[in-house]
Write a protein that holds these residues in place. Structure first.
Motif, PDB file in Angstrom:
ATOM      1  N   PHE A  62      82.255 -14.001 -80.863  1.00  0.00           N
ATOM      2  CA  PHE A  62      82.868 -12.755 -80.430  1.00  0.00           C
ATOM      3  C   PHE A  62      84.223 -12.589 -81.094  1.00  0.00           C
ATOM      4  CE2 PHE A  62      80.229 -14.526 -77.044  1.00  0.00           C
ATOM      5  CZ  PHE A  62      79.326 -13.489 -76.847  1.00  0.00           C
ATOM      6  N   PRO A  63      84.687 -11.357 -81.224  1.00  0.00           N
ATOM      7  CA  PRO A  63      86.011 -11.140 -81.820  1.00  0.00           C
ATOM      8  C   PRO A  63      87.104 -11.857 -81.028  1.00  0.00           C
ATOM      9  CG  PRO A  63      84.787  -9.079 -81.689  1.00  0.00           C
ATOM     10  CD  PRO A  63      83.996 -10.088 -80.926  1.00  0.00           C
ATOM     11  N   ALA A  64      88.047 -12.447 -81.755  1.00  0.00           N
ATOM     12  CA  ALA A  64      89.157 -13.116 -81.090  1.00  0.00           C
ATOM     13  C   ALA A  64      89.957 -12.145 -80.232  1.00  0.00           C
ATOM     14  CB  ALA A  64      90.061 -13.779 -82.131  1.00  0.00           C
ATOM     15  N   TYR A  65      89.965 -10.888 -80.592  1.00  0.00           N
ATOM     16  CA  TYR A  65      90.674  -9.870 -79.826  1.00  0.00           C
ATOM     17  C   TYR A  65      90.166  -9.814 -78.383  1.00  0.00           C
ATOM     18  CZ  TYR A  65      92.531  -5.250 -78.592  1.00  0.00           C
ATOM     19  OH  TYR A  65      93.176  -4.215 -77.968  1.00  0.00           O
ATOM     20  N   ASP A  66      88.862 -10.054 -78.174  1.00  0.00           N
ATOM     21  CA  ASP A  66      88.265  -9.956 -76.841  1.00  0.00           C
ATOM     22  C   ASP A  66      88.510 -11.188 -75.994  1.00  0.00           C
ATOM     23  OD1 ASP A  66      87.301  -7.491 -77.588  1.00  0.00           O
ATOM     24  OD2 ASP A  66      85.333  -8.255 -78.199  1.00  0.00           O
ATOM     25  N   LEU A  67      89.044 -12.264 -76.574  1.00  0.00           N
ATOM     26  CA  LEU A  67      89.217 -13.512 -75.834  1.00  0.00           C
ATOM     27  C   LEU A  67      90.677 -13.916 -75.678  1.00  0.00           C
ATOM     28  CD1 LEU A  67      86.328 -15.599 -77.437  1.00  0.00           C
ATOM     29  CD2 LEU A  67      86.272 -14.274 -75.323  1.00  0.00           C
ATOM     30  N   LEU A  68      91.537 -13.452 -76.569  1.00  0.00           N
ATOM     31  CA  LEU A  68      92.952 -13.807 -76.488  1.00  0.00           C
ATOM     32  C   LEU A  68      93.663 -12.949 -75.440  1.00  0.00           C
ATOM     33  CD1 LEU A  68      93.695 -14.263 -80.287  1.00  0.00           C
ATOM     34  CD2 LEU A  68      93.442 -16.056 -78.571  1.00  0.00           C
ATOM     35  N   PHE A  69      94.995 -13.084 -75.394  1.00  0.00           N
ATOM     36  CA  PHE A  69      95.830 -12.335 -74.439  1.00  0.00           C
ATOM     37  C   PHE A  69      95.455 -12.652 -72.990  1.00  0.00           C
ATOM     38  CE2 PHE A  69      94.998  -9.755 -78.248  1.00  0.00           C
ATOM     39  CZ  PHE A  69      96.275  -9.722 -78.796  1.00  0.00           C
ATOM     40  N   GLY A  70      94.987 -13.872 -72.743  1.00  0.00           N
ATOM     41  CA  GLY A  70      94.631 -14.280 -71.394  1.00  0.00           C
ATOM     42  C   GLY A  70      93.334 -13.695 -70.885  1.00  0.00           C
ATOM     43  N   TYR A  97      94.630  -1.461 -79.135  1.00  0.00           N
ATOM     44  CA  TYR A  97      95.820  -2.230 -79.526  1.00  0.00           C
ATOM     45  C   TYR A  97      96.290  -3.062 -78.332  1.00  0.00           C
ATOM     46  CZ  TYR A  97      95.784   1.815 -82.667  1.00  0.00           C
ATOM     47  OH  TYR A  97      95.410   2.811 -83.526  1.00  0.00           O
ATOM     48  N   THR A  98      96.778  -4.265 -78.604  1.00  0.00           N
ATOM     49  CA  THR A  98      97.287  -5.132 -77.546  1.00  0.00           C
ATOM     50  C   THR A  98      98.508  -5.891 -78.057  1.00  0.00           C
ATOM     51  OG1 THR A  98      95.054  -5.457 -76.658  1.00  0.00           O
ATOM     52  CG2 THR A  98      96.735  -6.994 -75.925  1.00  0.00           C
ATOM     53  N   ILE A  99      99.473  -6.063 -77.174  1.00  0.00           N
ATOM     54  CA  ILE A  99     100.619  -6.925 -77.435  1.00  0.00           C
ATOM     55  C   ILE A  99     100.785  -7.833 -76.220  1.00  0.00           C
ATOM     56  CG2 ILE A  99     102.232  -5.184 -76.559  1.00  0.00           C
ATOM     57  CD1 ILE A  99     104.304  -6.335 -78.541  1.00  0.00           C
ATOM     58  N   GLY A 100     101.014  -9.127 -76.470  1.00  0.00           N
ATOM     59  CA  GLY A 100     101.113 -10.078 -75.378  1.00  0.00           C
ATOM     60  C   GLY A 100     102.218 -11.082 -75.601  1.00  0.00           C
ATOM     61  N   TYR A 101     102.733 -11.584 -74.492  1.00  0.00           N
ATOM     62  CA  TYR A 101     103.757 -12.630 -74.510  1.00  0.00           C
ATOM     63  C   TYR A 101     103.252 -13.776 -73.643  1.00  0.00           C
ATOM     64  CZ  TYR A 101     108.127 -15.147 -73.680  1.00  0.00           C
ATOM     65  OH  TYR A 101     109.086 -16.123 -73.598  1.00  0.00           O
ATOM     66  N   GLY A 102     103.312 -15.001 -74.168  1.00  0.00           N
ATOM     67  CA  GLY A 102     102.832 -16.114 -73.382  1.00  0.00           C
ATOM     68  C   GLY A 102     103.158 -17.443 -74.010  1.00  0.00           C
ATOM     69  N   THR A 131     102.153 -12.268 -79.416  1.00  0.00           N
ATOM     70  CA  THR A 131     100.862 -12.070 -80.060  1.00  0.00           C
ATOM     71  C   THR A 131     100.524 -10.586 -80.062  1.00  0.00           C
ATOM     72  OG1 THR A 131     100.109 -14.214 -79.211  1.00  0.00           O
ATOM     73  CG2 THR A 131      98.434 -12.741 -80.076  1.00  0.00           C
ATOM     74  N   THR A 132     100.082 -10.086 -81.197  1.00  0.00           N
ATOM     75  CA  THR A 132      99.687  -8.687 -81.316  1.00  0.00           C
ATOM     76  C   THR A 132      98.299  -8.622 -81.949  1.00  0.00           C
ATOM     77  OG1 THR A 132     100.763  -8.485 -83.480  1.00  0.00           O
ATOM     78  CG2 THR A 132     102.056  -7.871 -81.538  1.00  0.00           C
ATOM     79  N   GLY A 133      97.574  -7.591 -81.610  1.00  0.00           N
ATOM     80  CA  GLY A 133      96.229  -7.454 -82.144  1.00  0.00           C
ATOM     81  C   GLY A 133      95.761  -6.017 -82.173  1.00  0.00           C
ATOM     82  N   VAL A 134      94.795  -5.745 -83.048  1.00  0.00           N
ATOM     83  CA  VAL A 134      94.186  -4.432 -83.166  1.00  0.00           C
ATOM     84  C   VAL A 134      92.691  -4.621 -83.386  1.00  0.00           C
ATOM     85  CG1 VAL A 134      94.690  -4.358 -85.646  1.00  0.00           C
ATOM     86  CG2 VAL A 134      94.202  -2.240 -84.422  1.00  0.00           C
ATOM     87  N   LYS A 135      91.889  -3.735 -82.790  1.00  0.00           N
ATOM     88  CA  LYS A 135      90.427  -3.805 -82.942  1.00  0.00           C
ATOM     89  C   LYS A 135      89.885  -2.413 -83.233  1.00  0.00           C
ATOM     90  CE  LYS A 135      87.598  -4.146 -79.423  1.00  0.00           C
ATOM     91  NZ  LYS A 135      86.780  -4.647 -78.287  1.00  0.00           N
ATOM     92  N   PHE A 136      88.964  -2.353 -84.188  1.00  0.00           N
ATOM     93  CA  PHE A 136      88.292  -1.109 -84.549  1.00  0.00           C
ATOM     94  C   PHE A 136      86.815  -1.253 -84.220  1.00  0.00           C
ATOM     95  CE2 PHE A 136      85.752   1.102 -87.838  1.00  0.00           C
ATOM     96  CZ  PHE A 136      86.059   2.411 -87.495  1.00  0.00           C
ATOM     97  N   PHE A 143     101.280 -12.485 -70.403  1.00  0.00           N
ATOM     98  CA  PHE A 143     101.369 -11.092 -69.980  1.00  0.00           C
ATOM     99  C   PHE A 143     101.023 -10.222 -71.184  1.00  0.00           C
ATOM    100  CE2 PHE A 143     103.712  -7.081 -69.733  1.00  0.00           C
ATOM    101  CZ  PHE A 143     103.224  -6.597 -68.529  1.00  0.00           C
ATOM    102  N   SER A 144     100.222  -9.180 -70.969  1.00  0.00           N
ATOM    103  CA  SER A 144      99.799  -8.348 -72.091  1.00  0.00           C
ATOM    104  C   SER A 144      99.696  -6.893 -71.674  1.00  0.00           C
ATOM    105  CB  SER A 144      98.449  -8.818 -72.653  1.00  0.00           C
ATOM    106  OG  SER A 144      97.422  -8.627 -71.697  1.00  0.00           O
ATOM    107  N   LEU A 145      99.874  -6.023 -72.656  1.00  0.00           N
ATOM    108  CA  LEU A 145      99.673  -4.588 -72.512  1.00  0.00           C
ATOM    109  C   LEU A 145      98.662  -4.148 -73.569  1.00  0.00           C
ATOM    110  CD1 LEU A 145     103.309  -3.232 -72.010  1.00  0.00           C
ATOM    111  CD2 LEU A 145     101.475  -3.256 -70.309  1.00  0.00           C
ATOM    112  N   GLU A 146      97.643  -3.403 -73.145  1.00  0.00           N
ATOM    113  CA  GLU A 146      96.590  -2.965 -74.057  1.00  0.00           C
ATOM    114  C   GLU A 146      96.362  -1.466 -73.923  1.00  0.00           C
ATOM    115  OE1 GLU A 146      91.879  -3.819 -75.149  1.00  0.00           O
ATOM    116  OE2 GLU A 146      92.778  -4.684 -73.331  1.00  0.00           O
ATOM    117  N   VAL A 147      96.237  -0.808 -75.059  1.00  0.00           N
ATOM    118  CA  VAL A 147      95.797   0.584 -75.114  1.00  0.00           C
ATOM    119  C   VAL A 147      94.348   0.557 -75.587  1.00  0.00           C
ATOM    120  CG1 VAL A 147      96.153   2.850 -76.139  1.00  0.00           C
ATOM    121  CG2 VAL A 147      98.130   1.421 -75.587  1.00  0.00           C
ATOM    122  N   ASP A 148      93.437   0.833 -74.677  1.00  0.00           N
ATOM    123  CA  ASP A 148      92.010   0.730 -74.963  1.00  0.00           C
ATOM    124  C   ASP A 148      91.464   2.100 -75.352  1.00  0.00           C
ATOM    125  OD1 ASP A 148      89.461  -0.322 -75.181  1.00  0.00           O
ATOM    126  OD2 ASP A 148      89.001   0.022 -73.060  1.00  0.00           O
TER     127      ASP A 148
END
Length: 425
Positions: free
Chosen positions: A37-45, A223-228, A198-203, A241-246
């Motif tokens: 699976f994409p790392a985007y779907d598993l990271l950020f807690g 888009y997601t940005i997280g601190y941890g 940590t920052t990430g983007v998924k298309f 802690f993370s914030l995501e715009v889905d």
């Protein structure tokens, strides 16, 4: 001669110790297939929150059984079978089940494997495979449904993917090789980490249109940005802690924290020199709200939330609870560390449909019971079994007793079940 006899008859009291029980479920089963699976779907807690919100909260009105076995003769192969059926005969006789046979090349490297699953739901027979080469930090994976009742969507014919993974960067894409489709790539992601940020983007395109139109459509992007911080080992506290715009339509804020705390032992069955025990406390919440209104769904809730917490009091007892906009649940689990281990769980859920109950039974031989009683031949005993606790009554609760080795990043002597999940972002 008198001194020798006196030394033989005299015995010093054993030093005080602090018990450190094993984690109920570490590493989580979902971590074994994370390369599919994409790392985007598993990271950020996200993986930890999924386990916190779902594990041991059994399906209402059903008995859920999971059997996880590994033959002693060939530890590279294991079998996980899951069955669920109604508790009350009046509810019907539908029994759902699936089984997964897995082969893993290296016991200490779960990222290269192949498994074959059989299920009574779609797909009926499916093969999944992953290969990762640490030297080049490159990996390839694929999910291939072999038996499907009706192939409607392109992914019913199979999905393949390529990825790059290092300690600070993860990038990859998934695509459908056959039949040739204009919808490829099926998904693409890019995640980077610097320090504790940590920052990430998924298309992931949805709907119809040319590929250029899909790239311009913001609803296909997240888009997601997280601190941890935290090593990934359960013996170390962690925070995220993370914030995501889905899909440019929903804002999701999530928080997860894993605590390693110590308390005094109040068990009369323990020996007198056992003065404390380590507990594991997990807390998390997830809050989502729509940021772009939809006239067709004005009557729907614009926001949702759920909060959950768990407490592992010792190696045998786990308590979990959660509540949110859809209802509340509580779960109790008792684990006996036999070989194989047996876990009984009970959950109660209260929502708009009333109060319902669920039962769970797990039989497992995948994880080892790495806990508590000292072994003089094992050098790394202090972090994961028993700890000399000189001065523990004076400094009780201020710091974990295994802090020195864990903070140095030396996990080589830890059992495999207590090491971090890996150095791949």
């Amino acid at each position: 001669m008198g001194n020798l006899v006196g030394s033989l008859w005299s015995s010093e009291p054993p030093p005080p110790i602090v018990l450190v029980p094993p984690i109920f479920d570490f590493p989580p089963l979902a971590a074994r297939t994370r390369m599919l699976f994409p790392a985007y779907d598993l990271l950020f807690g996200k993986l930890a929150l999924r386990c916190l919100f779902e594990d041991y909260f059994e399906q209402a009105g059903k008995l859920n059984t999971r059997i996880m076995l590994k033959p002693i003769e060939d530890p590279h192969v294991d079998l996980v079978a899951t069955f669920s059926g109604p508790i009350d005969k009046k509810s019907g006789h539908d029994i759902n089940g699936n089984a997964v046979l897995r082969w893993q090349r290296d016991l200490n490297e779960p990222n290269t494997f192949m498994d074959l699953s059989v299920s009574d739901s779609e797909p009926i027979l499916c093969m999944r495979s992953s290969a990762y080469y640490p030297k080049f930090r490159l990996g390839a994976f694929g999910i291939f449904p072999l038996v499907v009742s009706n192939r409607v969507y392109p992914e019913d014919y199979g999905v393949m993917g390529l990825r790059y993974g290092s300690e600070c960067l993860s990038a990859g894409t998934t695509f459908m090789p056959f039949p040739l489709s204009s919808e490829t790539p099926f998904c693409a992601w890019l995640v980077g980490k610097t320090g504790r940020l940590t920052t990430g983007v998924k298309f992931k395109p949805l709907g119809e249109g040319t590929y250029r139109m899909r790239l311009k459509d913001l609803k296909n992007w997240s888009y997601t940005i997280g601190y941890g911080f935290g090593s990934g080992s359960p013996l170390n506290p962690s925070f995220n802690f993370s914030l995501e715009v889905d899909r440019n339509s929903q804002l999701i804020a999530s928080f997860y924290q894993h605590l390693v705390v110590q308390r005094r032992v109040k068990n009369p069955l323990e020996e007198s020199h056992v003065v404390g025990i380590t507990n594991y406390v997990d807390f998390g919440f997830e809050f989502g709200t729509r940021i772009i209104g939809d006239k067709s769904s004005e009557n729907l809730d614009k926001s949702s939330f759920q909060v959950a917490a768990s407490w592992q009091a010792n190696k045998n007892f786990l308590l979990k609870g959660k509540f949110g906009s859809l209802g509340s649940s509580i779960a109790l689990a008792f684990k006996s560390w036999w070989n194989p281990s047996v876990t009984f769980s009970f959950s109660a859920a209260n929502d708009s449909n009333g109060r319902k109950y669920g039962l769970g039974l797990r039989i497992e031989a995948l994880r080892q019971a790495s806990y508590e009683r000292a072994d003089p031949n094992y050098v790394m005993l202090k972090p994961n079994k028993e700890h000399l606790a000189e001065g523990v009554l004076r400094n009780f609760g201020k710091r974990p007793m295994f802090q020195s080795e864990i903070e140095s990043g030396n996990y080589d002597r830890l059992p495999r079940e207590l090491r971090p999940l890996g150095k791949i972002l």
